[in-house]
Motif scaffolding. Structure first.
Motif, PDB file in Angstrom:
ATOM      1  N   ALA A 154      16.377  16.855   1.325  1.00  0.00           N
ATOM      2  CA  ALA A 154      17.560  16.836   2.177  1.00  0.00           C
ATOM      3  C   ALA A 154      18.555  17.881   1.670  1.00  0.00           C
TER       4      ALA A 154
ATOM      5  N   LEU B  71      23.704   8.651   4.515  1.00  0.00           N
ATOM      6  CA  LEU B  71      23.420   8.513   3.084  1.00  0.00           C
ATOM      7  C   LEU B  71      24.574   7.746   2.456  1.00  0.00           C
TER       8      LEU B  71
ATOM      9  N   HIS C  48      17.372   6.025   3.102  1.00  0.00           N
ATOM     10  CA  HIS C  48      16.664   7.294   2.918  1.00  0.00           C
ATOM     11  C   HIS C  48      15.482   7.097   1.976  1.00  0.00           C
TER      12      HIS C  48
ATOM     13  N   THR D 258      20.635  13.847  -2.393  1.00  0.00           N
ATOM     14  CA  THR D 258      20.001  12.532  -2.559  1.00  0.00           C
ATOM     15  C   THR D 258      19.836  12.098  -4.011  1.00  0.00           C
TER      16      THR D 258
ATOM     17  N   ILE E 247      18.659   4.868  -2.764  1.00  0.00           N
ATOM     18  CA  ILE E 247      17.729   5.754  -2.060  1.00  0.00           C
ATOM     19  C   ILE E 247      16.360   5.557  -2.693  1.00  0.00           C
TER      20      ILE E 247
END
Length: 431
Positions: free
Chosen positions: A60, A67, A77, A86, A95
């Motif tokens: 990403a 997010l 995610h 991320t 995540i």
């Protein structure tokens, strides 16, 4: 119905496109700048209306509002490779991380091991035959297109129409969203004296006629800057960027001596400048293919003298490379490093380079260590590693015993740490 009529029928706003998402869907998004900003912004704005949706992506680039640790029950995610957007969420646990070889993600999708209910992707304008090019990231996205219930494309005139296996037909598409914002540009990393020194060592070992795979980062780009006087280089890589464009403009790349797809550059995604994206548009010298094609060791290895250049964070005295984590704390992912190291090892005359500065944190930590930090993920195994390069020289490890490897690696460590490494090697019976 003509393709133009089908286009008009499937055109919609990004907000309306979200009606095609169902609770529990997994949305597959291409790597890097192939991610569609209008679609992902609309998803972010409506995130609280969904339940159990996941977004899977290898890298990403932008930090969209979805997010969000507060709404992970709505949209979570799934990172196939961490980047700046991320990494923190992954390290904090909100995540998810899916271990993989880049080359095998399409296989995971085709076998149903990785769900692909919906695809979001940037795309070029449609051609007269009804085809769009997802040139910025064919990667695993083409496999997802073949399996998904709904394919949503963000059509942008700034996305190049590239050749290769990166085309989606209007009949495969559920919704089209138009945008005209410039494609995100990603500049070359900064190159300092350490990177330049490593680049010179590697460049000296690259012969005219070699085919190159070049990873992203300051050291791989430092190598590229040293290759402008080479002749008849070829390109078979996962990422095409501005460094490769520099070699083309210098006349160093001709692709004439490639064994596999001679005359063609091959890549699976693009990451660079507007100049690069313009160069890619309808250029018969470049083909964009899915990653199980570009990164297949058996296919890439058909090129004689294949050179793979990739970076690592830490390497131990046996040659195990920890390129994605320090201890258990993940920094990135395996990506295509192992794919291309193996490809170069299969190639006749091939060379795989693992590059790294000898130290970190202002020469307080050696990156060459007796053993990897506990919990470190091994990205390239001791059995695969070939050349290791620091600013102090080159260690060639294939065919060497454990003791020979330790001596080779200590010789290219920072002088400040060599005595300590030698003592630890003696304790480990490696000296």
């Amino acid at each position: 119905m003509s393709v133009q009529e089908a286009y008009a029928q499937k055109k919609m706003t990004a907000s309306d496109a979200m009606r095609l998402i169902k609770d529990g869907d997994e949305i597959v998004v291409p790597t890097g700048v192939g991610e569609p900003p209008a679609l992902l912004t609309a998803l972010s704005e409506q995130r609280r209306s969904f339940k159990g949706v996941k977004v899977a992506q290898i890298l990403a680039i932008r930090k969209y509002a979805y997010l969000d640790p507060e709404t992970v029950d709505n949209i979570r995610h799934v990172a196939l490779f961490y980047g700046a957007a991320t990494r923190t969420g992954g390290q904090e646990g909100w995540i998810d991380f899916l271990p993989n070889y880049f080359s095998e993600i399409p296989c995971l999708i085709r076998r149903g091991l990785m769900p692909a209910d919906v695809v979001f992707s940037m795309a070029s304008p449609m051609d007269a035959h009804g085809y769009f090019s997802i040139s910025l990231g064919a990667d695993y996205t083409m496999a997802a297109v073949a399996r998904a219930r709904a394919v949503l494309l963000e059509v942008n005139p700034n996305v190049p129409f590239a050749y290769g296996n990166c085309h989606v037909h209007i009949s495969q598409v559920a919704g089209l969203v138009e945008s005209d914002e410039p494609v995100m540009e990603v500049g070359l990393p900064s190159i300092g004296p350490v990177q330049e020194a490593i680049g010179k060592y590697v460049a000296e070992l690259i012969d005219d006629g070699a085919t190159l795979q070049i990873g992203y980062g300051g050291i791989p780009d430092a190598v590229v800057m040293q290759l402008t006087t080479k002749h008849d280089l070829g390109i078979h890589t996962e990422m095409i960027g501005d460094g490769i464009l520099t070699l083309l403009e210098a006349g160093a790349v001709t692709n004439r001596r490639k064994n596999y797809l001679p005359g063609k550059m091959v890549a699976t995604f693009a990451l660079g400048s507007k100049k690069l994206y313009t160069f890619m548009d309808r250029n018969p010298a470049l083909e964009i293919h899915p990653v199980d094609y570009t990164n297949s060791p058996t296919l890439a290895g058909q090129n004689d003298n294949l050179v793979a250049i990739n970076a690592t964070l830490q390497i131990d005295l046996l040659g195990q490379c920890g390129s994605e984590s320090l201890g258990h704390v993940l920094h990135s992912g395996t990506g295509g490093q192992a794919d291309f190291v193996r490809a170069a090892n299969l190639s006749r005359g091939g060379k795989a380079f693992i590059v790294l500065p000898s130290t970190a944190k202002h020469v307080t930590i050696s990156r060459i260590v007796p053993v990897l930090s506990p919990g470190t993920h091994v990205s390239t195994s001791k059995n695969d590693v070939n050349y290791v390069v620091t600013e102090y020289g080159v260690a060639q490890l294939r065919g060497k015993s454990a003791k020979q490897r330790a001596l080779e690696l200590i010789s290219i460590a920072h002088p400040k740490f060599r005595a300590e490494l030698a003592e630890q090697a003696r304790v480990m019976k490696l000296m």
